[in-house]
Design a protein around this motif. Structure first.
Motif, short mmCIF file in Angstrom:
data_model
loop_
_atom_site.label_atom_id
_atom_site.label_comp_id
_atom_site.label_asym_id
_atom_site.label_seq_id
_atom_site.Cartn_x
_atom_site.Cartn_y
_atom_site.Cartn_z
N PHE A 76 1.03 -1.08 -0.02
CA PHE A 76 0.00 0.10 0.11
C PHE A 76 0.80 1.19 0.04
N SER A 77 0.32 2.11 -0.86
CA SER A 77 1.31 3.31 -0.87
C SER A 77 0.52 4.46 -1.05
N GLU A 78 0.58 5.80 -1.44
CA GLU A 78 -0.13 6.66 -1.82
C GLU A 78 -1.02 6.74 -3.08
N ASP A 79 -0.23 5.93 -3.89
CA ASP A 79 -0.99 5.61 -5.12
C ASP A 79 -2.01 4.41 -5.14
N THR A 80 -2.38 4.02 -4.06
CA THR A 80 -3.24 2.76 -3.90
C THR A 80 -4.29 3.16 -3.24
N ILE A 81 -5.52 2.45 -3.61
CA ILE A 81 -6.83 2.47 -2.68
C ILE A 81 -7.24 1.19 -2.31
N LEU A 82 -8.05 0.88 -1.45
CA LEU A 82 -8.59 -0.21 -1.26
C LEU A 82 -10.27 -0.08 -1.33
N VAL A 83 -10.72 -0.86 -2.15
CA VAL A 83 -12.01 -0.91 -2.62
C VAL A 83 -12.51 -2.22 -2.37
#
Length: 142
Positions: free
Chosen positions: A34-41
């Motif tokens: 997980f980084s600033e460029d990742t979202i959890l949907v």
């Protein structure tokens, strides 16, 4: 969502005090980063004949993932449905949460006609953020 590139203090943005609870949860894929460029949907399959959806799976995806190509490919891997038969939609939260609104899910833009080939999850059409739902269906089912 805590980012792997930050320390716990940087993720929390405040000091940890006694009796602070931190919960850990296993994600759908092993070794997800997980980084600033990742979202959890939450991804869930829509079954139009039952007017219901399957169990949601928390899934980490890049914010820059293209809806018409990248997202459909990821959902195909997740579900086993061939990519050419995957249709996906980002419904409003109350459509998913309230059973009386499920009929509205049937008439959503499943072909994503408002999205260009370059449209991304965090772009102006969908504006996905952590915790949002993404529904997908097999377009061979009615």
């Amino acid at each position: 969502v805590y980012h792997d590139t930050k320390t716990l203090k940087q993720n929390l943005k405040k000091a940890i005090k006694d009796y602070t609870q931190i919960c850990c949860q296993e994600t759908a894929q092993a070794n997800e980063q997980f980084s600033e460029d990742t979202i959890l949907v939450y991804a869930a399959q829509w079954y139009p004949n039952r007017m219901d959806f399957g169990a949601p799976v928390e899934y980490a995806v890049l914010k820059s993932l293209k809806i018409k190509s990248g997202l459909r490919a990821e959902l195909s891997k997740l579900s086993g449905i061939p990519m050419e038969h995957i249709r996906c939609e980002h419904p409003r939260a109350f459509y998913v949460q309230n059973p009386e609104h499920r009929r509205k899910i049937c008439i959503l833009d499943w072909d994503n006609s408002d999205c260009s080939e370059q449209s991304t999850l965090s772009g102006k059409q969908w504006k996905c953020k952590n915790g949002d739902f993404v529904l997908y269906k097999d377009n061979r089912e009615f």
